[in-house]
Scaffold this motif. Structure first.
Motif, PDB file in Angstrom:
ATOM      1  N   PRO A  48       1.055  -1.200   0.297  1.00 50.63           N
ATOM      2  CA  PRO A  48       0.076  -0.274  -0.116  1.00 50.63           C
ATOM      3  C   PRO A  48       0.602   1.327  -0.440  1.00 50.63           C
ATOM      4  O   PRO A  48       0.346   2.205  -0.678  1.00 50.63           O
ATOM      5  N   TRP A  49       1.858   1.333   0.381  1.00 48.40           N
ATOM      6  CA  TRP A  49       3.090   2.288   0.879  1.00 48.40           C
ATOM      7  C   TRP A  49       3.739   2.859  -0.586  1.00 48.40           C
ATOM      8  O   TRP A  49       3.136   3.886  -0.997  1.00 48.40           O
ATOM      9  N   PRO A  50       4.186   2.094  -1.131  1.00 47.81           N
ATOM     10  CA  PRO A  50       4.909   2.272  -2.354  1.00 47.81           C
ATOM     11  C   PRO A  50       3.506   2.663  -3.460  1.00 47.81           C
ATOM     12  O   PRO A  50       3.700   4.170  -4.238  1.00 47.81           O
ATOM     13  N   THR A  64       3.047   6.730  -4.410  1.00 47.52           N
ATOM     14  CA  THR A  64       3.455   7.376  -5.862  1.00 47.52           C
ATOM     15  C   THR A  64       2.341   7.789  -6.851  1.00 47.52           C
ATOM     16  O   THR A  64       2.378   8.951  -7.277  1.00 47.52           O
ATOM     17  N   GLY A  65       1.458   7.621  -6.477  1.00 50.34           N
ATOM     18  CA  GLY A  65       0.253   7.956  -7.223  1.00 50.34           C
ATOM     19  C   GLY A  65      -0.723   9.226  -6.397  1.00 50.34           C
ATOM     20  O   GLY A  65      -0.527   9.907  -7.188  1.00 50.34           O
ATOM     21  N   GLY A  66      -0.292   9.461  -5.052  1.00 46.24           N
ATOM     22  CA  GLY A  66      -0.384  11.045  -4.321  1.00 46.24           C
ATOM     23  C   GLY A  66      -0.005  11.755  -5.027  1.00 46.24           C
ATOM     24  O   GLY A  66       0.187  12.864  -5.361  1.00 46.24           O
ATOM     25  N   PHE A  67       1.494  11.289  -4.834  1.00 44.97           N
ATOM     26  CA  PHE A  67       2.991  12.349  -5.829  1.00 44.97           C
ATOM     27  C   PHE A  67       3.147  12.283  -6.986  1.00 44.97           C
ATOM     28  O   PHE A  67       2.482  13.696  -7.191  1.00 44.97           O
ATOM     29  N   ILE A  68       2.067  11.841  -7.683  1.00 45.49           N
ATOM     30  CA  ILE A  68       1.814  12.188  -9.126  1.00 45.49           C
ATOM     31  C   ILE A  68       0.710  13.251  -9.358  1.00 45.49           C
ATOM     32  O   ILE A  68       0.881  14.312 -10.080  1.00 45.49           O
ATOM     33  N   PHE A  69      -0.155  12.922  -8.965  1.00 45.26           N
ATOM     34  CA  PHE A  69      -1.233  13.841  -8.707  1.00 45.26           C
ATOM     35  C   PHE A  69      -1.546  14.739  -8.566  1.00 45.26           C
ATOM     36  O   PHE A  69      -1.692  16.061  -9.016  1.00 45.26           O
ATOM     37  N   THR A  70      -1.221  15.200  -7.065  1.00 43.93           N
ATOM     38  CA  THR A  70      -0.397  16.976  -6.390  1.00 43.93           C
ATOM     39  C   THR A  70       0.886  17.413  -7.643  1.00 43.93           C
ATOM     40  O   THR A  70       0.341  18.448  -7.648  1.00 43.93           O
ATOM     41  N   MET A  71       1.590  16.774  -7.964  1.00 47.17           N
ATOM     42  CA  MET A  71       2.579  17.844  -9.198  1.00 47.17           C
ATOM     43  C   MET A  71       1.429  17.586 -10.524  1.00 47.17           C
ATOM     44  O   MET A  71       1.600  18.907 -10.481  1.00 47.17           O
ATOM     45  N   VAL A  76       7.538  19.627  -2.442  1.00 48.91           N
ATOM     46  CA  VAL A  76       8.038  18.775  -3.081  1.00 48.91           C
ATOM     47  C   VAL A  76       8.684  18.012  -2.709  1.00 48.91           C
ATOM     48  O   VAL A  76       9.082  17.186  -2.316  1.00 48.91           O
ATOM     49  N   TRP A  77       9.980  18.810  -1.967  1.00 48.45           N
ATOM     50  CA  TRP A  77      11.143  18.745  -2.176  1.00 48.45           C
ATOM     51  C   TRP A  77      11.061  17.299  -0.377  1.00 48.45           C
ATOM     52  O   TRP A  77      12.045  16.422  -0.093  1.00 48.45           O
ATOM     53  N   GLY A  78      10.259  17.855   0.571  1.00 53.11           N
ATOM     54  CA  GLY A  78       9.652  16.985   1.474  1.00 53.11           C
ATOM     55  C   GLY A  78       9.377  15.524   0.670  1.00 53.11           C
ATOM     56  O   GLY A  78       9.816  15.088   1.530  1.00 53.11           O
ATOM     57  N   GLY A  79       8.535  15.491  -0.330  1.00 48.96           N
ATOM     58  CA  GLY A  79       8.002  14.698  -0.625  1.00 48.96           C
ATOM     59  C   GLY A  79       8.831  13.344  -0.850  1.00 48.96           C
ATOM     60  O   GLY A  79       9.130  12.479  -1.043  1.00 48.96           O
ATOM     61  N   LEU A  80       9.820  14.546  -1.935  1.00 50.22           N
ATOM     62  CA  LEU A  80      11.148  13.661  -2.353  1.00 50.22           C
ATOM     63  C   LEU A  80      11.683  12.880  -1.279  1.00 50.22           C
ATOM     64  O   LEU A  80      12.809  11.646  -1.228  1.00 50.22           O
ATOM     65  N   SER A  81      12.127  13.467  -0.579  1.00 47.84           N
ATOM     66  CA  SER A  81      12.774  13.166   0.398  1.00 47.84           C
ATOM     67  C   SER A  81      12.241  11.686   1.428  1.00 47.84           C
ATOM     68  O   SER A  81      12.795  10.604   2.069  1.00 47.84           O
ATOM     69  N   TYR A  82      10.796  12.075   1.514  1.00 46.00           N
ATOM     70  CA  TYR A  82      10.345  10.504   2.000  1.00 46.00           C
ATOM     71  C   TYR A  82      10.736   8.990   1.324  1.00 46.00           C
ATOM     72  O   TYR A  82      11.200   8.686   1.778  1.00 46.00           O
TER      73      TYR A  82
END
Length: 209
Positions: free
Chosen positions: A79-81, A85-92, A117-123
């Motif tokens: 469930p995590w990836p 990943t889906g949430g990050f792409i949708f946010t972008m 954005v950089w916080g998300g990449l850091s996760y």
């Protein structure tokens, strides 16, 4: 330093007034309060990502808990990836469309968007490093979240986010003494209490005049 740069950029709009006479103490205070109010309103546009991940993270944590305890599924981490990943792409896509519709971004908006954005990449980086080293990432995720929302709360003088940062800070320490299963429950609780609820409250802030 960042907060000072944001203040200088915002007060450039008032440069004509400042050229006539030095501002009084009251006027200076009003300028600072206006800057903070305007920044808080700009932040409402980016509360979208706070609310989105404030929902996705507890769902991912509780799904993994369910798969481990009740289903005994070996790939309980899936469930995590998938959700992140889906949430990050949708946010972008959301912020790309927002920038296109509204034109030039403000320095304040750029700062907060870049922060998340950089916080998300850091996760994603933390998840990769912890996976490679076979380390449970939950306490590190809590610590990083404390940094992100704590800085935002301080910059905005917005108590719900600031206290959310404090909650995550304490939870990151407590997390070390819990079992992996209980860490998942702790994360779900902290994200709902210190991340999702402040994000919802932020969207209800009145537009600054």
């Amino acid at each position: 330093v960042i907060f000072t740069l944001l203040f200088v950029n915002n007060t450039k709009l008032n440069i004509m007034e400042l050229q006539d006479k030095p501002p009084s103490a009251q006027e200076s205070l009003q300028l600072i309060e206006k800057f903070i109010a305007n920044t808080r309103f700009n932040m409402r546009k980016f509360a979208f990502s706070i609310i989105l991940f404030g929902i996705l993270i507890p769902v991912a944590a509780l799904l993994q808990y369910f798969l481990i305890v009740f289903v005994k599924y070996e790939l309980s981490w899936l469930p995590w990836p998938i959700l992140m990943t889906g949430g990050f792409i949708f946010t972008m896509f959301h912020y790309a469309r927002l920038s296109k519709n509204e034109g030039i971004d403000t320095l304040q908006g750029l700062f907060f968007r870049s922060l998340f954005v950089w916080g998300g990449l850091s996760y994603f980086l933390l998840a990769f490093l912890c996976g490679a080293l076979q380390i449970n990432p939950v306490c590190f995720m809590l610590a990083l979240t404390s940094l992100l929302i704590g800085v935002s709360g301080l910059a905005l003088r917005y108590p719900p986010l600031l206290w959310g940062g404090v909650l995550f800070f304490i939870a990151a320490i407590v997390c070390v003494y819990l079992t992996p299963l209980n860490q998942l429950l702790l994360m779900a609780f902290c994200v709902i209490s210190g991340y999702l609820i402040p994000g919802i409250l932020l969207t209800r802030q009145k537009e600054a005049s």
